[in-house]
Motif scaffolding. Structure first.
Motif, PDB file in Angstrom:
ATOM      1  N   TYR B  33       0.842  -1.185   0.000  1.00 55.05           N
ATOM      2  CA  TYR B  33       0.000   0.000   0.000  1.00 55.05           C
ATOM      3  C   TYR B  33       0.879   1.235   0.000  1.00 55.05           C
ATOM      4  CZ  TYR B  33      -3.767  -3.194   1.182  1.00 55.05           C
ATOM      5  OH  TYR B  33      -4.677  -4.217   1.153  1.00 55.05           O
ATOM      6  N   PHE B  35       0.864   5.621   0.353  1.00 52.15           N
ATOM      7  CA  PHE B  35       0.108   6.712   0.967  1.00 52.15           C
ATOM      8  C   PHE B  35       0.795   8.053   0.693  1.00 52.15           C
ATOM      9  CE2 PHE B  35      -2.212   3.877   3.889  1.00 52.15           C
ATOM     10  CZ  PHE B  35      -1.352   2.788   3.969  1.00 52.15           C
ATOM     11  N   ASN B  52      -3.548   0.769  -3.268  1.00 48.87           N
ATOM     12  CA  ASN B  52      -2.935  -0.548  -3.140  1.00 48.87           C
ATOM     13  C   ASN B  52      -2.269  -0.925  -4.455  1.00 48.87           C
ATOM     14  OD1 ASN B  52      -4.536  -2.350  -4.845  1.00 48.87           O
ATOM     15  ND2 ASN B  52      -6.198  -1.994  -3.389  1.00 48.87           N
ATOM     16  N   SER B  98      -2.433  -4.107   4.853  1.00 48.77           N
ATOM     17  CA  SER B  98      -3.411  -3.062   5.128  1.00 48.77           C
ATOM     18  C   SER B  98      -3.362  -2.576   6.568  1.00 48.77           C
ATOM     19  CB  SER B  98      -4.816  -3.552   4.805  1.00 48.77           C
ATOM     20  OG  SER B  98      -5.154  -4.646   5.633  1.00 48.77           O
ATOM     21  N   ALA B  99      -2.811  -3.368   7.487  1.00 49.50           N
ATOM     22  CA  ALA B  99      -2.808  -2.944   8.891  1.00 49.50           C
ATOM     23  C   ALA B  99      -1.407  -2.834   9.463  1.00 49.50           C
ATOM     24  CB  ALA B  99      -3.637  -3.911   9.724  1.00 49.50           C
ATOM     25  N   SER B 100      -0.401  -3.014   8.655  1.00 56.45           N
ATOM     26  CA  SER B 100       0.958  -3.034   9.185  1.00 56.45           C
ATOM     27  C   SER B 100       1.506  -1.620   9.356  1.00 56.45           C
ATOM     28  CB  SER B 100       1.876  -3.839   8.278  1.00 56.45           C
ATOM     29  OG  SER B 100       2.119  -3.126   7.080  1.00 56.45           O
ATOM     30  N   LYS B 101       2.696  -1.566   9.929  1.00 53.97           N
ATOM     31  CA  LYS B 101       3.354  -0.276  10.141  1.00 53.97           C
ATOM     32  C   LYS B 101       3.573   0.426   8.808  1.00 53.97           C
ATOM     33  CE  LYS B 101       7.867  -2.482   9.991  1.00 53.97           C
ATOM     34  NZ  LYS B 101       9.034  -2.924  10.799  1.00 53.97           N
ATOM     35  N   ILE B 102       3.612   1.747   8.884  1.00 54.17           N
ATOM     36  CA  ILE B 102       3.858   2.568   7.703  1.00 54.17           C
ATOM     37  C   ILE B 102       5.319   2.980   7.700  1.00 54.17           C
ATOM     38  CG2 ILE B 102       3.383   4.814   6.666  1.00 54.17           C
ATOM     39  CD1 ILE B 102       0.510   4.529   7.489  1.00 54.17           C
ATOM     40  N   PHE B 104       7.775   5.724   6.176  1.00 53.14           N
ATOM     41  CA  PHE B 104       7.670   7.052   5.591  1.00 53.14           C
ATOM     42  C   PHE B 104       8.938   7.439   4.843  1.00 53.14           C
ATOM     43  CE2 PHE B 104       3.817   8.964   7.305  1.00 53.14           C
ATOM     44  CZ  PHE B 104       3.497   8.118   8.350  1.00 53.14           C
TER      45      PHE B 104
END
Lengths: 115, 114
Positions: B33, B35, B52, B98-102, B104
């Protein structure tokens, strides 16, 4: 609907002291995350709760950091004892537990200054 | 580590100009994913878009548009007819699930001059 809230917005403490940061996620969000950004570097992941359980704590820098989420609602992040390099902005995020798309919504952050 | 690179540290343009913020990501995953988040001077991180890896369609939302190209591992963000209120730090990011750490990127500071 209220967003993610964090308290305090700013904290200034001396090296060796203890500080506790609090995060209230969006109501109903099972996932809660802590991140931090130190001195202009990237925003780095610290840990992830699913309800009251730690799903991933791979980003916790050392054992001076303790995160809790009793009851699966708000979370606290305690730094004890604080060191100079802990200064930075600590962000909390939350997201809704679904099988599909999942967006993390961030709070305004707590700016921590360790002198 | 699979990084997110935002090569532009700072960009400054005059109001009403178009501006593109670059983002290149590394991945070995087939599912991931991407962002974009905006951090205005007030400090909070504001979610802008999630995409995604199976959806390469470009997205337009008002003056904002995003160009996702898997072939070049890029997810660029364009602001058309920029306004002073667009001044902020913009972060590109990715997650493994979809729910894991991002993870940056380092952010691009965008300044729009009147």
């Amino acid at each position: 609907e209220a967003g993610v809230t964090q308290f305090p917005s700013h904290s200034v403490i001396e090296k060796g002291q203890t500080v506790t940061l609090r995060c209230d996620p969006i109501s109903g969000h099972d996932n809660l995350y802590w991140y931090r950004r130190v001195m202009g570097k990237e925003i780095k992941f610290l840990l992830h709760f699913v309800k009251e359980s730690k799903q991933d704590e791979s980003g916790m820098p050392n054992n001076r950091f303790l995160a809790e989420r009793t009851g699966g609602t708000y979370s606290t992040l305690k730094v004890q004892p604080a060191e100079l390099e802990d200064s930075g902005v600590y962000f909390c995020a939350s997201s809704h537990m679904t099988g599909g798309e999942n967006t993390q919504y961030f709070g305004p952050g707590t700016r921590l200054t360790v002198l | 580590a699979q990084k997110v690179t935002q090569a532009q540290t700072e960009i400054s343009v005059v109001e009403k100009e178009d501006v593109t913020l670059d983002c290149v990501y590394e991945t070995r995953d087939t599912t991931y994913y991407l962002f974009w988040y905006k951090q205005p001077p007030s400090g909070e991180l504001v979610f802008l878009i999630r995409r995604n890896s199976f959806d390469e369609q470009n997205e337009i939302s008002g003056r904002y548009s995003w160009n996702f190209q898997k072939s070049t591992s890029s997810f660029n963000f364009t602001i058309t007819a920029s306004q002073v209120v667009d001044s902020a730090v913009y972060f590109c990011a990715r997650a493994y699930s979809s729910a894991s750490k991002i993870i940056f990127g380092s952010g691009t500071r965008l300044s729009i001059r009147p």
